[in-house]
Design a protein around this motif. Sequence first.
Motif, PDB file in Angstrom:
ATOM      1  N   ASN A  77       5.695  56.390 -24.572  1.00  0.00           N
ATOM      2  CA  ASN A  77       6.853  57.595 -24.764  1.00  0.00           C
ATOM      3  C   ASN A  77       6.128  58.868 -25.368  1.00  0.00           C
ATOM      4  OD1 ASN A  77       9.138  55.854 -24.045  1.00  0.00           O
ATOM      5  ND2 ASN A  77       8.623  54.712 -26.040  1.00  0.00           N
ATOM      6  N   PRO A  78       5.128  59.388 -24.692  1.00  0.00           N
ATOM      7  CA  PRO A  78       4.174  60.584 -25.186  1.00  0.00           C
ATOM      8  C   PRO A  78       4.957  61.596 -25.788  1.00  0.00           C
ATOM      9  CG  PRO A  78       4.668  60.796 -22.789  1.00  0.00           C
ATOM     10  CD  PRO A  78       5.252  59.352 -23.176  1.00  0.00           C
ATOM     11  N   ASP A  79       6.391  61.624 -25.703  1.00  0.00           N
ATOM     12  CA  ASP A  79       7.081  62.786 -26.467  1.00  0.00           C
ATOM     13  C   ASP A  79       7.941  62.289 -27.695  1.00  0.00           C
ATOM     14  OD1 ASP A  79       6.631  64.614 -24.398  1.00  0.00           O
ATOM     15  OD2 ASP A  79       8.457  64.011 -23.241  1.00  0.00           O
ATOM     16  N   SER A  80       7.605  61.084 -28.111  1.00  0.00           N
ATOM     17  CA  SER A  80       8.386  60.307 -29.165  1.00  0.00           C
ATOM     18  C   SER A  80       7.142  60.593 -30.460  1.00  0.00           C
ATOM     19  CB  SER A  80       8.532  59.113 -29.140  1.00  0.00           C
ATOM     20  OG  SER A  80       8.805  58.228 -30.128  1.00  0.00           O
ATOM     21  N   ALA A  81       7.869  61.585 -31.352  1.00  0.00           N
ATOM     22  CA  ALA A  81       7.012  61.831 -32.653  1.00  0.00           C
ATOM     23  C   ALA A  81       6.968  60.623 -33.510  1.00  0.00           C
ATOM     24  CB  ALA A  81       7.763  62.950 -33.211  1.00  0.00           C
ATOM     25  N   ALA A  82       8.181  59.908 -33.368  1.00  0.00           N
ATOM     26  CA  ALA A  82       8.171  58.479 -34.233  1.00  0.00           C
ATOM     27  C   ALA A  82       7.113  57.634 -33.803  1.00  0.00           C
ATOM     28  CB  ALA A  82       9.486  57.887 -34.237  1.00  0.00           C
ATOM     29  N   ASP A  83       6.879  57.361 -32.399  1.00  0.00           N
ATOM     30  CA  ASP A  83       5.963  56.375 -31.946  1.00  0.00           C
ATOM     31  C   ASP A  83       4.498  56.938 -32.419  1.00  0.00           C
ATOM     32  OD1 ASP A  83       7.908  55.053 -30.738  1.00  0.00           O
ATOM     33  OD2 ASP A  83       7.275  55.329 -28.882  1.00  0.00           O
ATOM     34  N   ARG A  84       4.585  58.388 -32.171  1.00  0.00           N
ATOM     35  CA  ARG A  84       2.866  58.900 -32.653  1.00  0.00           C
ATOM     36  C   ARG A  84       2.955  58.664 -34.020  1.00  0.00           C
ATOM     37  NH1 ARG A  84       0.260  62.871 -29.966  1.00  0.00           N
ATOM     38  NH2 ARG A  84       2.025  63.156 -28.627  1.00  0.00           N
ATOM     39  N   GLU A  85       3.960  58.860 -34.686  1.00  0.00           N
ATOM     40  CA  GLU A  85       3.831  58.614 -36.493  1.00  0.00           C
ATOM     41  C   GLU A  85       3.304  57.202 -36.631  1.00  0.00           C
ATOM     42  OE1 GLU A  85       7.229  60.034 -38.570  1.00  0.00           O
ATOM     43  OE2 GLU A  85       6.639  61.991 -37.410  1.00  0.00           O
ATOM     44  N   VAL A 123      -4.204  66.277 -28.423  1.00  0.00           N
ATOM     45  CA  VAL A 123      -4.818  67.067 -27.418  1.00  0.00           C
ATOM     46  C   VAL A 123      -4.866  68.472 -27.721  1.00  0.00           C
ATOM     47  CG1 VAL A 123      -4.342  67.928 -25.256  1.00  0.00           C
ATOM     48  CG2 VAL A 123      -3.742  65.738 -25.475  1.00  0.00           C
ATOM     49  N   ALA A 124      -6.070  69.133 -27.740  1.00  0.00           N
ATOM     50  CA  ALA A 124      -6.116  70.259 -28.129  1.00  0.00           C
ATOM     51  C   ALA A 124      -5.661  71.633 -27.351  1.00  0.00           C
ATOM     52  CB  ALA A 124      -7.790  70.886 -28.424  1.00  0.00           C
ATOM     53  N   ASP A 125      -5.318  72.736 -27.723  1.00  0.00           N
ATOM     54  CA  ASP A 125      -4.675  73.645 -27.014  1.00  0.00           C
ATOM     55  C   ASP A 125      -5.831  74.551 -26.145  1.00  0.00           C
ATOM     56  OD1 ASP A 125      -2.893  75.570 -25.536  1.00  0.00           O
ATOM     57  OD2 ASP A 125      -2.508  76.753 -27.274  1.00  0.00           O
ATOM     58  N   THR A 126      -6.577  73.804 -25.156  1.00  0.00           N
ATOM     59  CA  THR A 126      -7.888  74.254 -24.357  1.00  0.00           C
ATOM     60  C   THR A 126      -7.203  74.032 -23.087  1.00  0.00           C
ATOM     61  OG1 THR A 126      -8.930  71.999 -24.883  1.00  0.00           O
ATOM     62  CG2 THR A 126      -9.517  74.016 -26.264  1.00  0.00           C
ATOM     63  N   HIS A 127      -7.548  74.670 -22.106  1.00  0.00           N
ATOM     64  CA  HIS A 127      -7.290  74.758 -20.687  1.00  0.00           C
ATOM     65  C   HIS A 127      -8.266  75.115 -19.895  1.00  0.00           C
ATOM     66  CE1 HIS A 127      -3.084  73.903 -22.197  1.00  0.00           C
ATOM     67  NE2 HIS A 127      -3.188  75.251 -22.929  1.00  0.00           N
ATOM     68  N   ARG A 128      -9.213  74.268 -19.498  1.00  0.00           N
ATOM     69  CA  ARG A 128     -10.351  74.169 -18.613  1.00  0.00           C
ATOM     70  C   ARG A 128     -10.128  73.202 -17.430  1.00  0.00           C
ATOM     71  NH1 ARG A 128     -12.369  74.990 -23.516  1.00  0.00           N
ATOM     72  NH2 ARG A 128     -13.692  73.186 -23.321  1.00  0.00           N
ATOM     73  N   GLY A 129     -10.791  73.299 -16.633  1.00  0.00           N
ATOM     74  CA  GLY A 129     -10.564  72.288 -15.212  1.00  0.00           C
ATOM     75  C   GLY A 129     -11.517  71.162 -15.800  1.00  0.00           C
ATOM     76  N   VAL A 130     -12.370  71.097 -16.692  1.00  0.00           N
ATOM     77  CA  VAL A 130     -13.026  69.648 -17.166  1.00  0.00           C
ATOM     78  C   VAL A 130     -12.371  68.709 -18.259  1.00  0.00           C
ATOM     79  CG1 VAL A 130     -15.131  70.575 -16.431  1.00  0.00           C
ATOM     80  CG2 VAL A 130     -14.385  71.147 -18.571  1.00  0.00           C
ATOM     81  N   ILE A 131     -11.111  69.642 -18.714  1.00  0.00           N
ATOM     82  CA  ILE A 131     -10.375  68.876 -19.986  1.00  0.00           C
ATOM     83  C   ILE A 131      -9.298  67.864 -19.344  1.00  0.00           C
ATOM     84  CG2 ILE A 131      -9.083  69.293 -22.067  1.00  0.00           C
ATOM     85  CD1 ILE A 131     -10.942  71.858 -22.245  1.00  0.00           C
ATOM     86  N   ASP A 132      -9.511  66.689 -19.982  1.00  0.00           N
ATOM     87  CA  ASP A 132      -8.241  65.854 -19.574  1.00  0.00           C
ATOM     88  C   ASP A 132      -7.349  65.956 -20.717  1.00  0.00           C
ATOM     89  OD1 ASP A 132      -6.824  63.621 -19.077  1.00  0.00           O
ATOM     90  OD2 ASP A 132      -8.673  62.138 -19.210  1.00  0.00           O
ATOM     91  N   ARG A 133      -6.228  66.425 -20.335  1.00  0.00           N
ATOM     92  CA  ARG A 133      -4.943  66.398 -21.451  1.00  0.00           C
ATOM     93  C   ARG A 133      -3.872  65.373 -21.292  1.00  0.00           C
ATOM     94  NH1 ARG A 133      -4.258  71.040 -23.904  1.00  0.00           N
ATOM     95  NH2 ARG A 133      -2.325  70.958 -23.582  1.00  0.00           N
ATOM     96  N   SER A 134      -4.281  64.336 -20.300  1.00  0.00           N
ATOM     97  CA  SER A 134      -3.307  63.240 -20.211  1.00  0.00           C
ATOM     98  C   SER A 134      -3.224  62.087 -21.278  1.00  0.00           C
ATOM     99  CB  SER A 134      -3.747  62.725 -18.783  1.00  0.00           C
ATOM    100  OG  SER A 134      -5.108  61.793 -19.378  1.00  0.00           O
ATOM    101  N   TYR A 135      -4.158  62.380 -22.391  1.00  0.00           N
ATOM    102  CA  TYR A 135      -3.708  61.232 -23.496  1.00  0.00           C
ATOM    103  C   TYR A 135      -3.073  61.728 -24.501  1.00  0.00           C
ATOM    104  CZ  TYR A 135      -6.978  64.261 -26.260  1.00  0.00           C
ATOM    105  OH  TYR A 135      -7.425  65.298 -26.898  1.00  0.00           O
TER     106      TYR A 135
END
Length: 100
Positions: free
Chosen positions: A12-20, A43-55
């Motif tokens: 549940n990537p949108d769950s703040a409780a799970d992340r905590e 995930v950092a707020d960086t947006h380049r083609g080589v960055i994996d933002r899926s975790y």
Amino acid sequence: MFVHHVFFFLNNPDSAADREVLVAGLQTLTSIEGVKLAHIGKVADTHRGVIDRSYSVSWLMLFDTKEAQDIYQDHPVHHKFVETCAHLWEKVIVYDSDDV
């Protein structure tokens, strides 16, 4: 230097409780002897083609040697973390690296 970098993909990537809960579990791992440095990241707020933002959460640890990391892997605190938190993630990817 031995580097252990883990990427957690939460169920549940949108769950703040799970992340905590995951972050709290990761923080317990810093008590294991042999850990030189530990960093919990998002995930950092960086947006380049080589960055994996899926975790969801990253876990970076540095050890003096692979043997120190092996001790960490088999430590009761690490086993307890997995037992307590494994239900939170759908996938984990690990990148281990050693000095060239």
